[in-house]
Enzyme design. Structure first.
Site, PDB file in Angstrom:
ATOM      1  N   GLY A  31      -5.319  -3.310  -8.618  1.00  0.00           N
ATOM      2  CA  GLY A  31      -6.113  -3.113  -7.404  1.00  0.00           C
ATOM      3  C   GLY A  31      -7.355  -3.977  -7.365  1.00  0.00           C
ATOM      4  N   HIS A  34      -7.728  -9.269  -4.384  1.00  0.00           N
ATOM      5  CA  HIS A  34      -8.397 -10.492  -3.925  1.00  0.00           C
ATOM      6  C   HIS A  34      -7.312 -11.524  -3.648  1.00  0.00           C
ATOM      7  CE1 HIS A  34      -7.541 -11.970  -7.936  1.00  0.00           C
ATOM      8  NE2 HIS A  34      -8.244 -10.974  -8.465  1.00  0.00           N
ATOM      9  N   HIS A  37      -4.319 -11.918  -6.060  1.00  0.00           N
ATOM     10  CA  HIS A  37      -3.250 -10.921  -5.911  1.00  0.00           C
ATOM     11  C   HIS A  37      -2.430 -11.188  -4.636  1.00  0.00           C
ATOM     12  CE1 HIS A  37      -6.468  -8.394  -8.031  1.00  0.00           C
ATOM     13  NE2 HIS A  37      -5.480  -8.412  -8.898  1.00  0.00           N
TER      14      HIS A  37
END
Ligand code: AMP
Length: 268
Positions: A31, A34, A37
């Site tokens: 998680g 940004h 990812h």
């Protein structure tokens, strides 16, 4: 986009998708999404019909003095970004481990050295959680960032040695305009530290060898070099900037890359 937090529901959903003949592409993350990812999520679309992005801050890959409790968890924002970047299923389990869990996955060669030398147990934690995610999502392909080069090496080896029917895809490193590799931990940096991080990326990028990298990085004020090592054709480094630990790596271009850690394919 569906959001699933229940493990059984994820398994049912994956089984249903398999029955329909769909190929599942998984993007495991912790998680605080940004662009790094999100570039993985977009790449995943090319490797599957259904993109599953998992968000789970895995306690087993943090050491006792590491940042597990303060790790950022902006879940509503993550949900929005995932939906905007083509994710079909956001898998966000609350807890992945039984209280008395006693089985782990351990890799004993490629997890040594580099980050493994400074983060005991880290890669066992990573391998264990990724093995669980493969089983829960029945992924046909899984996308990992080259930013975590040693992680890619370990997970390729795990998939080979444990016969997971998963294609491991390495995605290129996403960088900000100042050259800094995107990372959820960049959020910890002050403005002055951010400039040091930019020099870290620039000097590593110019380095022609491990010795050259050490020499360049040790000169940077405000940065403490943890390691610079070559592995699998990459020049990898970890540094402390204030209280933040950053890693980065570049292709080792000008010298004969040491390829001794490459995972050979099994002859079938
Ligand atoms: P994390 O949330 O830090 O566990 O990262 C989840 C995935 O995103 C891992 O496969 C990372 O290697 C990948 N990733 C993180 N930062 C970047 C980046 N800057 N470029 C490419 N991939 C990244």
């Amino acid at each position: 986009m569906k959001t699933i937090s229940n493990l059984k529901r994820m398994q049912r959903e994956a089984a249903h998708l398999k029955q329909l003949g769909k190929k599942i592409a998984l993007v495991p993350t912790m998680g605080a999404l940004h662009e790094g990812h999100l570039s993985l999520a977009r790449l995943a679309r090319r490797h599957g019909d259904v993109v599953v992005l998992s968000v789970y801050v895995n306690p087993k890959q943090f050491g006792p003095r590491e940042d597990f409790t303060k790790y950022p968890r902006p879940f509503a924002r993550d949900r929005r970004l995932a939906a905007d970047n083509g994710v079909d299923i956001l898998f966000a389990p609350g807890n992945l481990y039984a209280d008395d869990a006693s089985v782990t996955v351990s890799e004993s060669v490629l997890s040594q050295g580099r980050c493994g030398a400074f983060r005991p147990g880290h890669f066992d934690g990573v391998a264990t959680v990724v093995a669980k995610l493969f089983n829960l999502t029945r992924a046909d392909a899984a996308i990992f960032g080259q930013k975590d080069a040693q992680q890619c090496d370990v997970l390729e080896r795990m998939a080979r040695d444990l016969n997971f029917p998963v294609e491991i895809v390495r995605a290129p490193i996403a960088r900000d305009a100042d050259g800094v590799a995107r990372s959820s931990r960049n959020a910890y940096l002050s403005t002055a530290e951010r400039q040091v991080a930019a020099r870290f990326a620039a000097e590593l990028g110019k380095s022609a060898s491990v010795g050259d990298a050490r020499w360049r990085l040790e000169k940077i004020a405000g940065l403490k070099l943890q390691y610079a090592e070559a592995a699998n054709g990459r020049l990898c480094a970890a540094v402390w900037i204030g209280r933040t630990r950053l890693i980065d790596n570049v292709e080792l271009k000008t010298q004969n890359p040491k390829r001794k850690t490459t995972t050979p394919k099994l002859k079938t």
